[in-house]
Design a protein around this motif. Structure first.
Motif: not given
Length: 179
Positions: A24-37
């Motif tokens: 999270r930053t002031p510019a965006q909030h990203v939640t990783f749900k499914v990754t390359g792992a």
């Protein structure tokens, strides 16, 4: 996730609401749900797009992306314009007369490799979207590094973002902006 002897997954991945690694930053909030792992085909994220954020028009030579608007509204571009101007992608028009669309909840946008695309939140309310990028894990790494650049809350360092995007198959056509 467990695997059988031959390496095939024997269990799926379940990510409950509100879970996943958050950046999270002031510019965006990203939640990783499914990754390359977890997946060989795509990375999946939930992205909150704050008012005033504009990712800028850009294009990937190898990546395919899918966006699904969950909440709020976003201006979205997904076409090759007649002319690629260096700013104001919101005014672009496709060769067939297509224009930027105001995407509302339930809108799906599929972006094949080589297709210029962008999204921006012109409203006063945050928007939320499901975002999938293939192949993984480039977008995961890109988001992590981008959010570090944007973390200070000041104007974005466009040179740092340009170099980052170059490393992750992103040709920036118009600038990233956020208020």
């Amino acid at each position: 996730m467990t695997t059988a002897e031959e390496g095939a997954p024997t269990e799926g991945l379940l990510v409950p609401p509100g879970h996943g690694r958050v950046v999270r930053t002031p510019a965006q909030h990203v939640t990783f749900k499914v990754t390359g792992a977890h997946s060989r085909t795509a990375s999946t994220f939930e992205v909150v797009v704050p008012p005033g954020f504009d990712v800028g028009a850009h294009v990937h030579t190898r990546s395919e992306e899918l966006f699904y608007v969950l909440e709020g509204e976003l201006d979205v571009l997904a076409f090759e314009p007649r002319v690629r101007t260096p700013d104001h992608w919101q005014r672009w028009e496709s060769r067939s007369g297509g224009r930027v669309v105001r995407a509302t909840p339930g809108t799906v946008i599929l972006v094949p490799p080589g297709c210029p695309h962008a999204f921006a939140n012109p409203t006063r309310t945050p928007a939320k979207m499901f975002f999938q990028a293939s192949p993984p894990p480039d977008h995961e790494r890109y988001f992590e590094e981008l959010l570090k650049i944007l973390a200070d809350g000041g104007p974005p360092d466009h040179r740092a973002i340009e170099e980052l995007r170059r490393r992750y198959d992103i040709e920036q056509l118009t600038p990233l902006k956020h208020r």
